[in-house]
Design a protein around this motif. Sequence first.
Motif, PDB file in Angstrom:
ATOM      1  N   SER A   1      -3.023   2.069  11.083  1.00 15.70           N
ATOM      2  CA  SER A   1      -3.901   1.081  11.708  1.00 15.70           C
ATOM      3  C   SER A   1      -5.335   1.574  11.662  1.00 15.70           C
ATOM      4  N   CYS A   2      -6.245   0.650  11.494  1.00 13.46           N
ATOM      5  CA  CYS A   2      -7.677   0.954  11.538  1.00 13.46           C
ATOM      6  C   CYS A   2      -8.318  -0.015  12.518  1.00 13.46           C
ATOM      7  N   ALA A   3      -8.546   0.461  13.731  1.00  9.28           N
ATOM      8  CA  ALA A   3      -9.179  -0.356  14.754  1.00  9.28           C
ATOM      9  C   ALA A   3     -10.684  -0.222  14.632  1.00  9.28           C
ATOM     10  N   THR A   4     -11.390  -1.347  14.635  1.00  2.00           N
ATOM     11  CA  THR A   4     -12.832  -1.315  14.413  1.00  2.00           C
ATOM     12  C   THR A   4     -13.573  -1.963  15.567  1.00  2.00           C
ATOM     13  N   SER A   5     -14.840  -1.605  15.702  1.00  2.00           N
ATOM     14  CA  SER A   5     -15.705  -2.212  16.708  1.00  2.00           C
ATOM     15  C   SER A   5     -17.153  -1.982  16.302  1.00  2.00           C
ATOM     16  N   GLY A   6     -18.025  -2.797  16.870  1.00  2.00           N
ATOM     17  CA  GLY A   6     -19.450  -2.578  16.675  1.00  2.00           C
ATOM     18  C   GLY A   6     -20.084  -3.304  15.520  1.00  2.00           C
ATOM     19  N   PHE A   7     -19.313  -4.144  14.835  1.00  4.39           N
ATOM     20  CA  PHE A   7     -19.893  -4.927  13.745  1.00  4.39           C
ATOM     21  C   PHE A   7     -19.107  -6.212  13.605  1.00  4.39           C
ATOM     22  N   ASN A   8     -19.647  -7.146  12.810  1.00  5.55           N
ATOM     23  CA  ASN A   8     -18.986  -8.422  12.619  1.00  5.55           C
ATOM     24  C   ASN A   8     -17.859  -8.254  11.597  1.00  5.55           C
ATOM     25  N   PHE A   9     -16.656  -8.111  12.114  1.00  3.42           N
ATOM     26  CA  PHE A   9     -15.478  -7.798  11.311  1.00  3.42           C
ATOM     27  C   PHE A   9     -15.312  -8.762  10.141  1.00  3.42           C
ATOM     28  N   ASP A  10     -15.593 -10.032  10.378  1.00  2.00           N
ATOM     29  CA  ASP A  10     -15.366 -11.050   9.354  1.00  2.00           C
ATOM     30  C   ASP A  10     -16.307 -10.919   8.155  1.00  2.00           C
ATOM     31  N   ASP A  11     -17.357 -10.139   8.279  1.00  2.00           N
ATOM     32  CA  ASP A  11     -18.360 -10.020   7.211  1.00  2.00           C
ATOM     33  C   ASP A  11     -18.200  -8.748   6.386  1.00  2.00           C
ATOM     34  N   TYR A  12     -17.100  -8.045   6.584  1.00  4.44           N
ATOM     35  CA  TYR A  12     -16.947  -6.747   5.934  1.00  4.44           C
ATOM     36  C   TYR A  12     -15.641  -6.645   5.158  1.00  4.44           C
ATOM     37  N   ALA A  13     -15.669  -5.743   4.191  1.00  4.25           N
ATOM     38  CA  ALA A  13     -14.460  -5.295   3.522  1.00  4.25           C
ATOM     39  C   ALA A  13     -14.026  -3.989   4.174  1.00  4.25           C
ATOM     40  N   ILE A  14     -12.743  -3.842   4.341  1.00  3.32           N
ATOM     41  CA  ILE A  14     -12.170  -2.627   4.911  1.00  3.32           C
ATOM     42  C   ILE A  14     -11.270  -1.990   3.859  1.00  3.32           C
ATOM     43  N   ALA A  15     -11.489  -0.725   3.605  1.00  2.00           N
ATOM     44  CA  ALA A  15     -10.720  -0.022   2.587  1.00  2.00           C
ATOM     45  C   ALA A  15      -9.994   1.170   3.195  1.00  2.00           C
ATOM     46  N   TRP A  16      -8.918   1.530   2.540  1.00  2.00           N
ATOM     47  CA  TRP A  16      -8.215   2.778   2.838  1.00  2.00           C
ATOM     48  C   TRP A  16      -8.421   3.705   1.639  1.00  2.00           C
ATOM     49  N   PHE A  17      -8.879   4.904   1.943  1.00  2.00           N
ATOM     50  CA  PHE A  17      -8.992   5.967   0.959  1.00  2.00           C
ATOM     51  C   PHE A  17      -8.040   7.086   1.379  1.00  2.00           C
ATOM     52  N   ARG A  18      -7.732   7.962   0.439  1.00  2.00           N
ATOM     53  CA  ARG A  18      -6.939   9.137   0.802  1.00  2.00           C
ATOM     54  C   ARG A  18      -7.426  10.341   0.011  1.00  2.00           C
ATOM     55  N   ARG A  19      -7.262  11.503   0.635  1.00  2.00           N
ATOM     56  CA  ARG A  19      -7.583  12.758  -0.023  1.00  2.00           C
ATOM     57  C   ARG A  19      -6.378  13.669   0.074  1.00  2.00           C
ATOM     58  N   ALA A  20      -5.796  13.935  -1.075  1.00  2.00           N
ATOM     59  CA  ALA A  20      -4.663  14.863  -1.143  1.00  2.00           C
ATOM     60  C   ALA A  20      -5.194  16.279  -1.309  1.00  2.00           C
ATOM     61  N   PRO A  21      -4.415  17.277  -0.927  1.00  2.00           N
ATOM     62  CA  PRO A  21      -4.857  18.672  -1.070  1.00  2.00           C
ATOM     63  C   PRO A  21      -5.275  18.974  -2.504  1.00  2.00           C
ATOM     64  N   GLY A  22      -6.474  19.515  -2.670  1.00  2.00           N
ATOM     65  CA  GLY A  22      -6.954  19.900  -3.986  1.00  2.00           C
ATOM     66  C   GLY A  22      -7.420  18.771  -4.865  1.00  2.00           C
TER      67      GLY A  22
END
Length: 123
Positions: free
Chosen positions: A20-41
């Motif tokens: 889950s990614c809970a957000t606040s402080g901006f107009n949610f409807d006007d943004y893209a939300i992405a998931w990134f990941r960093r694996a070891p190395g």
Amino acid sequence: VQLQASGGGLVQAGGSLRLSCATSGFNFDDYAIAWFRRAPGKEREGVSCISNMDGRIYYADSVEGRFTISSDNAKNTVYLQMNSLKPGDTAVYYCAAGPYFRAVPDEPDFGSWGQGTQVTVSS
């Protein structure tokens, strides 16, 4: 602007987790939300992205068909349902918000980031 990622944990290969990614402080409807990941190395990579402006969705080839991103505009929260997890999915997962949706999410497009949540998949 705040993003709070949660839902990570330890799971066996083939199992599922929902981030889950809970957000606040901006107009949610006007943004893209992405998931990134960093694996070891490894460098951080874009996993999935959803445009709250028009509903467009992106998945990396490595997760296509196994992960599902969704957005709850009433809760200003984006979810990443991860099924059929593999040891190669082990990484710290970050959510990020940005004003643009591109064919492939690029880190410079996302100015606000959550703190990351650890996903560990055991074989």
